[in-house]
Scaffold this active site. Structure first.
Site, short mmCIF file in Angstrom:
data_model
loop_
_atom_site.label_atom_id
_atom_site.label_comp_id
_atom_site.label_asym_id
_atom_site.label_seq_id
_atom_site.Cartn_x
_atom_site.Cartn_y
_atom_site.Cartn_z
N GLY A 15 0.86 -1.19 -0.06
CA GLY A 15 0.08 -0.26 0.12
C GLY A 15 0.85 1.33 0.13
O GLY A 15 0.24 2.29 -0.62
N ASP A 63 0.06 3.58 3.77
CA ASP A 63 -0.95 4.46 2.99
C ASP A 63 -2.19 5.12 3.64
O ASP A 63 -2.36 6.15 3.37
CB ASP A 63 -1.45 3.57 1.63
CG ASP A 63 -2.08 2.12 2.36
OD1 ASP A 63 -1.89 1.80 3.62
OD2 ASP A 63 -2.48 1.35 1.47
N ASP A 91 -6.46 3.36 9.11
CA ASP A 91 -7.97 3.03 9.31
C ASP A 91 -8.58 2.74 10.56
O ASP A 91 -8.72 3.56 11.22
CB ASP A 91 -8.10 1.92 8.25
CG ASP A 91 -9.77 1.74 7.93
OD1 ASP A 91 -10.64 2.34 7.71
OD2 ASP A 91 -10.06 0.43 7.70
N LYS A 111 -8.57 7.89 8.02
CA LYS A 111 -10.12 7.82 8.20
C LYS A 111 -10.49 7.63 9.51
O LYS A 111 -10.41 6.72 10.13
CB LYS A 111 -10.52 6.45 7.47
CG LYS A 111 -11.21 6.58 6.02
CD LYS A 111 -11.95 5.12 5.83
CE LYS A 111 -11.07 4.61 4.91
NZ LYS A 111 -11.68 3.14 4.61
N PHE A 161 -14.33 3.79 1.26
CA PHE A 161 -13.09 2.87 0.75
C PHE A 161 -12.74 3.55 -0.52
O PHE A 161 -13.25 3.57 -1.58
CB PHE A 161 -13.86 1.50 0.45
CG PHE A 161 -12.60 0.28 0.41
CD1 PHE A 161 -12.03 -0.09 1.57
CD2 PHE A 161 -12.24 0.11 -0.89
CE1 PHE A 161 -11.14 -1.04 1.35
CE2 PHE A 161 -11.03 -0.70 -0.89
CZ PHE A 161 -10.65 -1.43 0.27
N VAL A 162 -11.57 3.82 -0.42
CA VAL A 162 -10.88 4.49 -1.50
C VAL A 162 -9.58 3.66 -2.23
O VAL A 162 -9.23 2.64 -1.42
CB VAL A 162 -10.31 5.73 -1.07
CG1 VAL A 162 -11.44 6.71 -0.78
CG2 VAL A 162 -9.21 5.56 0.09
N ASP A 208 -5.51 -0.44 -2.91
CA ASP A 208 -6.24 -1.30 -3.68
C ASP A 208 -7.64 -1.55 -3.32
O ASP A 208 -7.94 -1.47 -2.48
CB ASP A 208 -5.36 -2.51 -3.75
CG ASP A 208 -5.62 -3.66 -2.69
OD1 ASP A 208 -5.21 -2.68 -1.45
OD2 ASP A 208 -6.05 -4.50 -2.51
N ARG A 224 -4.04 0.29 -7.89
CA ARG A 224 -3.00 0.71 -6.99
C ARG A 224 -2.41 1.67 -8.02
O ARG A 224 -1.76 2.96 -7.53
CB ARG A 224 -1.79 -0.20 -6.58
CG ARG A 224 -2.51 -1.22 -5.54
CD ARG A 224 -1.21 -2.14 -4.83
NE ARG A 224 -1.68 -3.18 -4.45
CZ ARG A 224 -1.87 -3.20 -2.73
NH1 ARG A 224 -2.07 -2.31 -2.35
NH2 ARG A 224 -2.41 -4.40 -2.44
#
Ligand code: IMP
Ligand code: MG
Length: 188
Positions: free
Chosen positions: A51, A107, A110, A138, A159-160, A166, A172
């Site tokens: 990521g 990345d 979360d 997030k 969800f990005v 990914d 990606r």
């Protein structure tokens, strides 16, 4: 030759949350802060791949310190867009972190479980300091109390994909951060 309009996956996006230009500006600003904060420290960057691959590659080129780089791989079992269970650290690092000032790069922050686990592991190995840098945060999804020291962008609870992130290992390579059209989240 790729089309001048960019990767075809751009057509799979419903919305762009962060443009390539905004990412570039923010990475440069984060880099300047890191250059100031680590000016007198022997820096070791540890990227959590896959990521963090693209974010780290761009960030490294803004950093002026003769730093060292290592990567590790963390994985949770995923069902679509949800990570289930505790993260496992799969690849061990090659460099010894003992006595070094480690900047962990991921990345996205979360639930916080991955960075909390990896930061704990690196502290246990005797790093002189451990700070964390994430492109995205997030906050609404946090399951364990964890905050990053350097954050690119706070984003809403969606969800990005793109710029390293990914969905089922795809997307990606997108140059921006975006939300997929609902039908692509149903595909494997
Ligand atoms: P954690 O929940 O903070 O442990 O994050 C675990 C990992 O889940 C992150 O490093 C990402 O690889 C992945 N992840 C979390 N949210 C997203 C997202 O919106 N898109 C893509 N991957 C995500
Ligand atoms: Mg990840």
């Amino acid at each position: 030759m790729p089309s001048p309009k960019g990767p075809p996956e751009l057509r799979h996006l419903e919305r762009v949350l962060v443009s390539p230009q905004a990412i570039k500006r923010r990475v440069a600003a984060l880099g300047e802060r890191l250059n100031a904060d680590y000016a007198r420290k022997d820096m070791m960057v540890v990227a959590i791949v896959n990521g963090a691959l693209i974010f780290t590659a761009d960030l490294l080129r803004v950093l002026r310190s003769p730093l060292r780089l290592d990567c590790l791989r963390a994985s949770s079992y995923h069902t679509g867009t949800r990570a289930v269970g505790e993260p496992r650290i799969v690849d061990q690092m090659k460099l010894d972190v003992k006595g070094h000032h480690v900047l962990l790069v991921d990345d996205i922050l979360d639930t916080g479980k991955t960075l909390a686990a990896v930061a704990g592991l690196i502290k246990d190995k005797g790093a002189a300091s451990v700070r964390t840098c994430v492109l995205l945060d997030k906050k609404a999804r946090r399951a364990v109390p964890f905050e990053a020291d350097y954050v690119g962008f706070e984003i809403p609870n969606e969800f990005v994909v793109g710029y390293g992130l990914d969905f089922n290992e795809r997307y990606r390579n997108l140059p921006c951060i975006g939300v997929l059209k609902p039908r692509y989240y149903r595909e494997k």
